[in-house]
Design a protein around this motif. Structure first.
Motif, PDB file in Angstrom:
ATOM      1  N   SER A  93       0.849  -1.203   0.000  1.00 46.80           N
ATOM      2  CA  SER A  93       0.000   0.000   0.000  1.00 46.80           C
ATOM      3  C   SER A  93       0.879   1.246   0.000  1.00 46.80           C
ATOM      4  CB  SER A  93      -0.920   0.022   1.221  1.00 46.80           C
ATOM      5  OG  SER A  93      -1.666  -1.166   1.277  1.00 46.80           O
ATOM      6  N   LEU A  94       1.956   1.233   0.762  1.00 46.94           N
ATOM      7  CA  LEU A  94       2.871   2.383   0.792  1.00 46.94           C
ATOM      8  C   LEU A  94       3.604   2.527  -0.541  1.00 46.94           C
ATOM      9  CD1 LEU A  94       4.169   2.107   4.445  1.00 46.94           C
ATOM     10  CD2 LEU A  94       3.151   4.149   3.432  1.00 46.94           C
ATOM     11  N   LYS A 122       5.213   7.296  -5.136  1.00 40.70           N
ATOM     12  CA  LYS A 122       5.537   8.388  -6.067  1.00 40.70           C
ATOM     13  C   LYS A 122       4.769   9.654  -5.707  1.00 40.70           C
ATOM     14  CE  LYS A 122       7.021   5.514  -9.887  1.00 40.70           C
ATOM     15  NZ  LYS A 122       6.580   4.800 -11.082  1.00 40.70           N
ATOM     16  N   GLU A 123       3.467   9.459  -5.434  1.00 41.12           N
ATOM     17  CA  GLU A 123       2.611  10.608  -5.123  1.00 41.12           C
ATOM     18  C   GLU A 123       3.051  11.287  -3.822  1.00 41.12           C
ATOM     19  OE1 GLU A 123      -1.843  11.446  -3.488  1.00 41.12           O
ATOM     20  OE2 GLU A 123      -1.371   9.424  -4.232  1.00 41.12           O
ATOM     21  N   LYS A 124       3.372  10.474  -2.823  1.00 40.66           N
ATOM     22  CA  LYS A 124       3.712  11.028  -1.502  1.00 40.66           C
ATOM     23  C   LYS A 124       5.204  11.323  -1.365  1.00 40.66           C
ATOM     24  CE  LYS A 124      -0.557  10.418   0.032  1.00 40.66           C
ATOM     25  NZ  LYS A 124      -1.461  11.555   0.288  1.00 40.66           N
ATOM     26  N   LYS A 125       5.935  11.046  -2.413  1.00 37.94           N
ATOM     27  CA  LYS A 125       7.383  11.299  -2.421  1.00 37.94           C
ATOM     28  C   LYS A 125       8.106  10.596  -1.270  1.00 37.94           C
ATOM     29  CE  LYS A 125       7.238  15.654  -4.969  1.00 37.94           C
ATOM     30  NZ  LYS A 125       5.766  15.704  -5.194  1.00 37.94           N
ATOM     31  N   ILE A 126       7.842   9.321  -1.130  1.00 35.17           N
ATOM     32  CA  ILE A 126       8.575   8.528  -0.140  1.00 35.17           C
ATOM     33  C   ILE A 126       9.386   7.452  -0.870  1.00 35.17           C
ATOM     34  CG2 ILE A 126       6.902   8.922   1.720  1.00 35.17           C
ATOM     35  CD1 ILE A 126       5.871   6.060   1.236  1.00 35.17           C
ATOM     36  N   ALA A 162      10.168  -2.332  -6.450  1.00 39.46           N
ATOM     37  CA  ALA A 162       8.894  -2.382  -5.724  1.00 39.46           C
ATOM     38  C   ALA A 162       7.917  -1.331  -6.214  1.00 39.46           C
ATOM     39  CB  ALA A 162       9.154  -2.205  -4.229  1.00 39.46           C
ATOM     40  N   ILE A 163       8.415  -0.212  -6.723  1.00 35.59           N
ATOM     41  CA  ILE A 163       7.483   0.827  -7.186  1.00 35.59           C
ATOM     42  C   ILE A 163       7.392   0.820  -8.711  1.00 35.59           C
ATOM     43  CG2 ILE A 163       7.744   2.281  -5.129  1.00 35.59           C
ATOM     44  CD1 ILE A 163       9.543   4.113  -6.916  1.00 35.59           C
ATOM     45  N   GLY A 164       7.849  -0.278  -9.324  1.00 37.34           N
ATOM     46  CA  GLY A 164       7.644  -0.455 -10.765  1.00 37.34           C
ATOM     47  C   GLY A 164       8.682   0.219 -11.648  1.00 37.34           C
ATOM     48  N   GLU A 165       9.782   0.698 -11.074  1.00 40.09           N
ATOM     49  CA  GLU A 165      10.833   1.306 -11.892  1.00 40.09           C
ATOM     50  C   GLU A 165      11.665   0.200 -12.545  1.00 40.09           C
ATOM     51  OE1 GLU A 165      11.844   4.884 -11.753  1.00 40.09           O
ATOM     52  OE2 GLU A 165       9.791   5.113 -11.024  1.00 40.09           O
TER      53      GLU A 165
END
Lengths: 196, 601
Positions: free
Chosen positions: B37-38, B43-47, B478-481
């Motif tokens: 979930s995090l 990307k949106e929350k810049k974490i 994990a964030i799809g990069e």
């Protein structure tokens, strides 16, 4: 208003999605809600049970045995297993579909549909049997059996919100390209139990 | 604003509200969705959100970020904390600068775990504060507040939900307001970061003092509260057990005072003593270990309270498994000496089929297991297993997993077995993510110590059991990069393995041949069985069916494979709608009776 619903079935039948739709509809209707779902190992073809509690006085997410108001059974043997959760005089909506586990094919356990149906008939539950999987196939894919079951539940008028509301929440949750199929599935389920 | 959130999602929202800047973790049921979930919001929350190769690595990476002043979160399941125990135990001495929160999910039952260890016990062993939420809403608030508690104390804080918070949904109040996060202050060089024995001696007394500081902090915590009631008997309830107690009391029509505990370690003395003031008898209801109860016993002894305590030591409350409202109702009735109406067991169903979880229809692991079972026919073989979907290879009819202990142990247990069982073939099965997690050290150890064993990496290109998370063998983070994937076969070669092959388990003949070669190899052989998890590959293969005219009803497809898509019909086996077209059964059918669905007969 308080309603405890148990949804039983086999991993892969869309049990969790059905539970989420019922719960989201309750929340958007302004009711407190809890669900508990089987996520993880059990999802691999195993027994799955979701529990949805809506209305005031929903404490923890687990419904005590023998106290659920409604049992939605997606698969015949799992419906019978789920009866342990149902209160005396509760409502059962049971899909006639049988999914024989590998243990039965291997001769390690038994599956006797007739005995199961006769057991259900002899309980004090208000039961409704339907062939939800066939209706789902008619709607477009057997995979929307869960939505047929929700349609059937909606037609009984026992939910704390109306059919239209449940249908709308279902459409909000389903990906756009699958909406028509699921709408048909919902309608077929609704009509199956005599809904207009 | 209210949202229907699963507990794990709620903790992710809480972390965002608490100003989290870095999140790491390793997947493990029931914890995984906290991280995912995090990661979805990263990307949106810049974490920064990174899956780590294991929990030890995850904790160290997060600790490094916290050393530099960032607010960091680490997620894992209870057994993952064992892997992270080494950094954790000393991190408690060193302390942190930015808030550091470990979300460690417990699994009483257990539902999806190899043990029922209690993270609250681990926290008190490490001398670190722990929060124990009763429901998703409280889990969100705890996740938010934990960073501040961590920074106030200079210590990592553990947040310990159980399955019935992680995988429970609730209408949860979420806030769009995010605490203004400050730019991390940065790392300042100091002897305080270097744990020489002399520093450890000094910091140990500091850590011991912090126990009282934490206890004092929890005296005013809203996570503990008294629900007033009447009478001189009461119940203390921890975590999810609170709701079971409240519902059981409502069902019994009782109005007795309840103390809800959300900070089980360190337990605030004044809160407890004030509650005990008006009581003669008290029952402690908590799942797993008597963590609250043990501290209560100490407090009652030290304060010489003449209160009668009931809980796990009097066998009123079970120490194993999960609690629920029904069980707690009986416990309370027992405690209060109330006769419950005779429970008529009206549920007496006909025999119901056993339905354990099994490998999915078309699972490539089934094909891998079958090839190695066949290759080892006649040879006495031991199959060591590991943690993942493939543990299910133990089930009938495959029986291809003889041991399972913990992450990475397939190779190492195998190394020990082959020392003693010198005449047997030892084959270790582990998944791709598990290989990266803790498989590699065992592989290097086997090569260095000249073991004779085969290692089969079931490379299904994902971390399947926990919900399909990425790992270093995949070309995405994990964030799809996009990222350069690590090649397991090349890694094995670099570890000094002399026999390395990659094969597609759906190609039965090739798999069998490679399996035979591997078993014949004198040394450590590694076979990478590479085929994507069937649950993430949608379509692409045509389902199979049985040509009843050709079928001899020999039963091989049913009795050897145990595929859930194949069932016994009136006139021989029938392939059902769940067939994915993996084609294993067609390659094995002795009469050529299995054909493509819709294909010509």
């Amino acid at each position: 208003m308080r309603l405890d619903i148990v949804i039983t079935g086999v991993g892969g039948q869309g049990n969790v999605l059905a539970s989420r739709i019922l719960a989201k509809a309750a929340m958007e209707w302004g009711l407190p809600v809890r669900t508990s779902e089987a996520i993880g190992m059990a999802q691999r073809e195993g027994v799955v049970m979701s529990q949805v509690r809506m209305g005031e006085g929903a404490y923890g997410a687990l419904i005590p045995d023998g106290s659920a108001d409604v049992l939605l059974g997606f698969e015949l043997a799992e419906t019978i297993r789920g009866l342990a959760k149902l209160k005396s005089g509760g409502v059962v909506i049971a899909n006639r579909q049988t999914i024989y586990p590998v243990s039965v094919s291997l001769g390690l356990s038994q599956y006797e549909p007739e005995q199961m149906i006769s057991y259900l008939e002899n309980t004090d539950a208000h039961y409704h049997l339907l062939d939800a999987t066939a209706l789902a196939g008619e709607a477009g894919t057997y995979k929307c059996t869960n939505i047929v079951m929700l349609g059937a539940l909606a037609s009984l008028g026992i939910l704390p919100y109306d059919e239209k509301h449940l249908k709308q929440v279902m459409l909000d949750v389903i990906p756009p390209k699958l909406r028509d199929i699921n709408l048909r599935a919902f309608e077929l389920g609704r009509q199956a139990l005599g809904g207009e | 604003m209210k949202k229907l959130l699963m507990g794990n999602e709620a903790m992710a929202y809480g972390a965002i509200e608490g100003g989290v800047q870095v999140v790491t973790g390793y997947p493990g049921t029931p914890s995984s969705e906290v991280f995912t979930s995090l990661a979805a919001m990263a990307k949106e929350k810049k974490i920064v959100a990174q899956w780590s190769v294991n929990e030890k690595v995850a904790l160290e990476v997060a600790a490094g970020a916290a050393y530099a002043g960032a607010r960091a979160m680490v997620t894992m399941k209870q057994v993952g904390l064992n892997v992270a125990a080494d950094p954790l135990m000393t991190l408690a001495y060193i302390g942190i600068k930015g808030g550091l929160v470990l979300v460690v999910a417990d699994d009483p039952g257990p539902h999806s775990s190899q043990n029922e260890q209690d993270t609250r016990r681990f926290a008190s062993f490490a001398k670190l504060p722990v929060l124990d939420p009763a429901d998703p809403q409280e889990a969100l608030i705890m996740a938010r507040e934990a960073f501040e508690i961590s920074e106030k104390l200079g210590l990592p804080v553990l947040l310990r939900p159980t399955t019935r918070t992680c995988h429970v949904c609730q209408d949860v109040e979420v806030s769009e307001a995010v605490l203004p996060t400050q730019e991390p202050a940065g790392f300042e060089k100091s002897p305080g970061w270097v744990i020489f024995p002399s520093l450890a001696a000094k910091r140990h007394s500091w850590l011991n003092q912090q126990q009282d500081v934490a206890r004092e902090l929890f005296e005013s915590s809203s996570f503990n509260r008294i629900d007033p009631g009447t009478g001189r008997q009461g119940i203390i309830a921890g975590g999810v057990a609170y709701h079971y107690v409240k519902e059981a009391l409502a069902l019994l029509g009782l109005d007795i005072p309840v103390l809800k505990i959300g900070t089980p370690y360190p337990l605030p003395i004044n809160v407890v003593m004030k509650y005990l003031d008006k009581l003669d008898r008290v029952l402690v209801v908590e799942e797993q270990e008597p963590v609250i109860e043990d501290q209560l016993i100490q407090m009652i002894f030290h304060h010489r309270r003449p209160v009668i305590l009931r809980g796990k030591y009097n066998r009123f409350v079970p120490r194993e498994g999960e609690l629920d409202t029904g069980k707690v109702k009986e416990i309370i009735a027992d405690f209060l000496k109330i006769e419950l109406p005779d429970h008529k067991n009206v549920f007496n169903p006909p025999p119901l089929p056993v339905r354990p979880p099994i490998l999915c229809a078309g699972c490539p692991h089934r094909a891998s297991f079958y090839a190695f079972k066949q290759a080892a026919l006649g040879a006495d073989a031991i199959f060591t297993g590991d943690i993942g979907c493939y543990t299910l290879g133990n089930m009938a009819p495959l029986h291809a997993v003889d041991t399972c202990l913990c992450m990475g142990a397939s190779i190492t247990i195998g190394s020990g077995l082959q020392m003693v069982e010198t005449n047997k073939k030892v084959v270790a099965f582990l998944g791709d993510s598990t290989f990266f997690h803790t498989g590699i050290p065992g592989l290097i150890n086997a090569v260095h110590n000249q073991a004779k064993q085969t290692v089969v990496v079931l490379d299904n290109r994902t971390t399947a059991m926990t919900g399909h998370q990425s790992h270093p063998g995949l070309p995405r983070t994990a964030i799809g990069e996009p990222v350069e994937p690590l090649d397991i076969a090349r890694l094995a070669e670099a570890c000094g393995v002399g026999f390395v092959r990659v094969v597609d388990p759906y190609d039965y003949a090739a798999s069998l041949e490679v399996a035979r070669q591997a078993l014949a190899y004198e040394g450590v052989a590694v076979v990478v069985m590479r085929r994507e998890c069937v649950a993430i590959v949608k379509g692409g293969q045509t389902a199979r069916m049985i040509d009843s005219e050709k079928c001899l009803d020999c039963g091989l497809c049913i009795e050897e494979l145990g595929c859930p898509a194949i069932a016994k019909g009136e006139e021989g086996p029938v392939i059902g709608a769940s067939c994915t077209g993996c084609d294993l059964c067609r390659q094995l059918c002795p009469s050529g009776a299995i054909i493509e669905r819709g294909g010509a007969k």
